[in-house]
Structures are given as structure tokens and as C-alpha cells.
Design a protein around this motif. Structure first.
Motif, PDB file in Angstrom:
ATOM      1  N   PRO A 198      -8.469 -41.351 -59.091  1.00 47.12           N
ATOM      2  CA  PRO A 198      -8.293 -42.785 -59.326  1.00 47.12           C
ATOM      3  C   PRO A 198      -9.299 -43.326 -60.333  1.00 47.12           C
ATOM      4  O   PRO A 198     -10.453 -42.899 -60.377  1.00 47.12           O
ATOM      5  N   MET A 199      -8.828 -44.240 -61.148  1.00 53.65           N
ATOM      6  CA  MET A 199      -9.698 -44.867 -62.134  1.00 53.65           C
ATOM      7  C   MET A 199     -10.726 -45.735 -61.409  1.00 53.65           C
ATOM      8  O   MET A 199     -10.401 -46.395 -60.421  1.00 53.65           O
ATOM      9  N   GLY A 200     -11.930 -45.718 -61.893  1.00 51.47           N
ATOM     10  CA  GLY A 200     -12.952 -46.548 -61.279  1.00 51.47           C
ATOM     11  C   GLY A 200     -12.599 -48.018 -61.361  1.00 51.47           C
ATOM     12  O   GLY A 200     -11.943 -48.455 -62.314  1.00 51.47           O
ATOM     13  N   ALA A 201     -13.022 -48.782 -60.369  1.00 52.86           N
ATOM     14  CA  ALA A 201     -12.677 -50.197 -60.333  1.00 52.86           C
ATOM     15  C   ALA A 201     -13.146 -50.913 -61.593  1.00 52.86           C
ATOM     16  O   ALA A 201     -12.446 -51.758 -62.153  1.00 52.86           O
ATOM     17  N   GLY A 202     -14.337 -50.575 -62.054  1.00 55.65           N
ATOM     18  CA  GLY A 202     -14.862 -51.212 -63.259  1.00 55.65           C
ATOM     19  C   GLY A 202     -14.039 -50.887 -64.483  1.00 55.65           C
ATOM     20  O   GLY A 202     -13.745 -51.756 -65.316  1.00 55.65           O
ATOM     21  N   ASP A 203     -13.629 -49.597 -64.611  1.00 56.49           N
ATOM     22  CA  ASP A 203     -12.819 -49.184 -65.756  1.00 56.49           C
ATOM     23  C   ASP A 203     -11.466 -49.894 -65.748  1.00 56.49           C
ATOM     24  O   ASP A 203     -10.986 -50.359 -66.778  1.00 56.49           O
ATOM     25  N   ALA A 204     -10.839 -49.948 -64.571  1.00 58.16           N
ATOM     26  CA  ALA A 204      -9.531 -50.600 -64.464  1.00 58.16           C
ATOM     27  C   ALA A 204      -9.651 -52.076 -64.829  1.00 58.16           C
ATOM     28  O   ALA A 204      -8.794 -52.629 -65.531  1.00 58.16           O
ATOM     29  N   ASP A 206     -11.824 -53.444 -66.819  1.00 52.58           N
ATOM     30  CA  ASP A 206     -12.042 -53.562 -68.260  1.00 52.58           C
ATOM     31  C   ASP A 206     -10.724 -53.447 -69.019  1.00 52.58           C
ATOM     32  O   ASP A 206     -10.467 -54.205 -69.963  1.00 52.58           O
ATOM     33  N   VAL A 207      -9.897 -52.473 -68.623  1.00 51.70           N
ATOM     34  CA  VAL A 207      -8.609 -52.280 -69.303  1.00 51.70           C
ATOM     35  C   VAL A 207      -7.708 -53.491 -69.104  1.00 51.70           C
ATOM     36  O   VAL A 207      -7.083 -53.994 -70.043  1.00 51.70           O
ATOM     37  N   MET A 208      -7.651 -53.994 -67.876  1.00 47.64           N
ATOM     38  CA  MET A 208      -6.800 -55.145 -67.597  1.00 47.64           C
ATOM     39  C   MET A 208      -7.268 -56.372 -68.369  1.00 47.64           C
ATOM     40  O   MET A 208      -6.456 -57.113 -68.938  1.00 47.64           O
ATOM     41  N   GLU A 209      -8.566 -56.591 -68.425  1.00 47.67           N
ATOM     42  CA  GLU A 209      -9.086 -57.748 -69.160  1.00 47.67           C
ATOM     43  C   GLU A 209      -8.788 -57.618 -70.646  1.00 47.67           C
ATOM     44  O   GLU A 209      -8.425 -58.601 -71.310  1.00 47.67           O
ATOM     45  N   SER A 210      -8.917 -56.408 -71.170  1.00 53.46           N
ATOM     46  CA  SER A 210      -8.604 -56.176 -72.580  1.00 53.46           C
ATOM     47  C   SER A 210      -7.123 -56.407 -72.862  1.00 53.46           C
ATOM     48  O   SER A 210      -6.753 -57.032 -73.863  1.00 53.46           O
ATOM     49  N   ASN A 211      -6.258 -55.907 -71.955  1.00 49.92           N
ATOM     50  CA  ASN A 211      -4.818 -56.077 -72.136  1.00 49.92           C
ATOM     51  C   ASN A 211      -4.415 -57.547 -72.057  1.00 49.92           C
ATOM     52  O   ASN A 211      -3.598 -58.020 -72.858  1.00 49.92           O
ATOM     53  N   VAL A 212      -4.970 -58.267 -71.099  1.00 47.88           N
ATOM     54  CA  VAL A 212      -4.637 -59.689 -70.955  1.00 47.88           C
ATOM     55  C   VAL A 212      -5.132 -60.477 -72.167  1.00 47.88           C
ATOM     56  O   VAL A 212      -4.455 -61.398 -72.643  1.00 47.88           O
ATOM     57  N   ALA A 213      -6.303 -60.115 -72.685  1.00 52.23           N
ATOM     58  CA  ALA A 213      -6.827 -60.793 -73.874  1.00 52.23           C
ATOM     59  C   ALA A 213      -5.902 -60.567 -75.071  1.00 52.23           C
ATOM     60  O   ALA A 213      -5.610 -61.502 -75.839  1.00 52.23           O
ATOM     61  N   ALA A 214      -5.429 -59.318 -75.238  1.00 55.69           N
ATOM     62  CA  ALA A 214      -4.519 -59.014 -76.343  1.00 55.69           C
ATOM     63  C   ALA A 214      -3.188 -59.739 -76.168  1.00 55.69           C
ATOM     64  O   ALA A 214      -2.602 -60.256 -77.129  1.00 55.69           O
ATOM     65  N   LEU A 215      -2.699 -59.798 -74.929  1.00 51.16           N
ATOM     66  CA  LEU A 215      -1.454 -60.502 -74.625  1.00 51.16           C
ATOM     67  C   LEU A 215      -1.606 -61.999 -74.924  1.00 51.16           C
ATOM     68  O   LEU A 215      -0.729 -62.619 -75.539  1.00 51.16           O
TER      69      LEU A 215
END
Length: 335
Positions: A198-204, A206-215
Motif C-alpha cells: 500500500p502507498m504511504g498515507a503521505g504519498d497518497a 501528495d498525489v491527490m493534492e497534486s491531481n486536484v490542483a491540476a484539475l
């Protein structure tokens, strides 16, 4: 990207000053001039996305033939064409035609232009669940032969008599439109499976925040678009996508991929996923091959639209939204 523009930009381009019913009634007057045309017949179409009702008249013949979209030409029409809606088409006089796969109503004594417009609109509203305000009108002509050319099954406007050149593939010759079975694509860019660990909570996060920012940035760009062209933004996780466009003010139209677009994704984009998207306000496949929803093109409403699209991505694609998001932007010519 061309398919999205064809499906969404065309129906939304050039709003008529008249109501759809008034514009359609005016257009249908062309059918009375069929005898004046040399080797061709006039055709008038009312449509909502890929869903259409097309009426045409052969020169030197009194009768008018009307056809409504069928599931042979466009298999995804099985979604809007419920049992109740098929019954509604039958009540309006349309019968299923085995050769074309469409629903046909042959009117030996043509009604007035107004009555014919009422019939076409009723077919879209009662037979396909369209909103009358969303209906667009097209006019054109077809070769005056027993079996006029049609668009091939399985693609945009499949089974439709070609009265306007939409550039949608080689025409069907002959009276029968052969059904196409949905098959997996030869090459597919399915997202790589997520790691077993499983991806670490912090990594997940970070990815979600980056994706939402791009969206958020891309949706804001769409909302703030000018009427000089059609703005398109594609949000991709491999073959999994959400695509949005702004063809005109005051609308941004977004679609979430369905298994009708890519059969390889049936195990991800299940009917249960479709029901969740419909509960969020997305239309079932029929308007396009995918689930679609309109948003008011207002920069102040960007956060609301982003929230809906992010939730739609989660519902449709599950854990794949934890993969990096690839955002592409385009501006196509035209209004």
C-alpha cells in the motif's frame, strides 16, 4: 479528441434564436420542395447529441419517412431506450426496422410541418429522455435512391442516413446496417496496477493534492474561456479519462469514460459505477458514448465543478486516481 468535439460541440454550437420547435417547423418546409431537387431528397434532423430523429422525402413521392436512432447503429442506445421508452416510440407510430436497426415511421399522408415537428420532438423527449431545450436542428439532402448511404454501425451517428458529411467513416452501401459487437481494442493503455504494498498515507495525499490542483487549474481555464474557439481539457490516467469542453458560453460539458468507449475497461467501468454517476447528475451513454454532465461556465463555480469531477473520478476509476494525472489542453477552431 475529435470524437468529443463532434459529439458535444456540434449540438451546442450556434444556438438558434427560435425555440427548437419553431426552428424545426421552419426547416421542415423544405420537404415540400423535394420535387424541385435534381436526384436528391431533402432531410431534416432533430437531435440531442448522438440521439436523432431524421425525416426525409423522396422527389415525386408524397410520403415522408422518419427514422429514430436504434441500437444496431449505436449499441450504447440500449441505455436510454428502456422498455417504457420503446413503448412510447411505438405509441407515436415508430416500429423497429430489422435492416437498419432504427425505428421507422412511414407517413403516407404527410402531416403539416408543425405536426411533424411535434412528432419529432415527442420522439426525442418520450423515446430518449431528451430535454426539448437541448434539441438541435440540422438540414441536408441525400441521394434519391431506395437505400441511401448511412454511417456504419458502432460509431458516431451509426445508422444515420448521410444528409450532412460529418466525416465519420466509409458509408454503408445497401439497405442493411450490420450490427457490430463490442470488442476489446487491439492496443490499450490500461493504467499499471497499483503496487501490492500500500502507498504511504503521505504519498497518497501528495498525489491527490497534486491531481486536484491540476484539475482545478484546467477547469478554471475552461470556465474563463473566450468564444473565439472551443476549449478542451482532457484528464487522463492511461486509458481512463474525463474530458471537458467549453464550446460556447455559458456551458462547460464534461464526460466520464464508459465501457462503451473502451470495452477493455468493463471490469472497472461497471453498470454499478454507471448508476453512481447517474446519481451525481451525469447522463447515461446515449448523448455520447460516455457519461456526460453540463456545468454553468462561471469562473466562480470552478470549485463546485472540480468537487463533482474529483468525486466522479473516484467513483468511476477507484484507486487509479492515486496515479499521477496527465492533463492536456486544446483549443479547436470555431465557436
Amino acid at each position: 479528441m475529435a470524437g468529443l468535439v463532434a459529439a458535444l460541440a456540434l449540438p451546442l454550437a450556434g444556438l438558434a434564436k427560435e425555440t427548437p420547435r419553431g426552428e424545426l417547423t421552419t426547416a421542415l418546409a423544405a420537404l415540400s420542395h423535394a420535387d424541385e431537387m435534381d436526384g436528391r431528397g431533402p432531410a431534416v434532423e432533430a437531435r440531442d447529441g448522438y440521439m436523432f430523429v431524421q425525416c426525409r422525402r423522396m422527389p415525386h413521392e408524397a410520403s415522408v419517412t422518419c427514422e429514430a436512432t436504434g441500437p444496431r447503429g449505436q449499441p450504447w442506445m440500449r441505455h436510454p431506450l428502456t422498455k417504457e421508452r420503446r413503448a412510447a416510440l411505438k405509441e407515436l407510430g415508430f416500429a423497429a426496422d430489422r435492416k437498419t436497426g432504427n425505428f421507422i415511421d412511414r407517413l403516407d399522408v404527410p402531416p403539416s410541418a408543425q405536426a411533424l415537428a411535434d412528432l419529432m420532438i415527442a420522439a426525442l423527449v418520450r423515446g430518449y429522455g431528451s430535454d426539448e431545450a437541448d434539441i438541435r436542428v440540422d438540414t441536408g439532402s441525400f441521394p434519391a435512391v431506395a437505400c441511401p448511404p448511412r454511417y456504419p454501425a458502432g460509431g458516431q451517428f451509426g445508422g444515420e442516413v448521410i444528409a450532412r458529411d460529418r466525416g465519420l467513416g466509409a458509408p454503408v452501401e445497401g439497405c442493411e446496417v450490420k450490427a457490430v459487437k463490442a470488442e476489446a481494442l487491439a492496443s490499450s493503455r490500461l493504467p499499471r496496477p497499483l503496487p501490492v504494498a500500500p502507498m504511504g498515507a503521505g504519498d497518497a495525499q501528495d498525489v491527490m493534492e497534486s491531481n486536484v490542483a491540476a484539475l482545478t487549474d484546467a477547469v478554471g481555464w475552461l470556465m474563463d474561456g473566450t468564444p473565439t474557439g472551443t476549449r478542451v481539457a482532457s484528464f487522463d490516467w492511461g486509458d481512463l479519462f474525463i474530458r471537458c469542453l467549453k464550446p460556447r458560453d455559458p456551458v462547460v460539458v464534461c464526460e466520464v469514460e464508459s465501457a462503451e468507449e473502451n470495452p477493455n475497461l468493463r471490469h472497472i467501468l461497471t453498470p454499478a459505477v454507471g448508476r453512481k454517476l447517474q446519481a451525481m447528475g451525469f447522463r447515461e451513454p446515449g448523448y455520447t458514448m460516455n457519461y456526460s454532465r453540463r456545468f454553468a461556465a462561471d469562473k466562480a463555480k470552478t470549485p463546485e465543478a472540480v468537487k463533482v469531477l474529483a468525486q466522479a473520478a473516484m467513483e468511476a476509476f477507484g484507486g487509479y486516481v492515486l496515479l499521477p494525472l496527465d492533463v492536456k489542453r486544446y483549443v479547436s477552431a470555431g465557436a
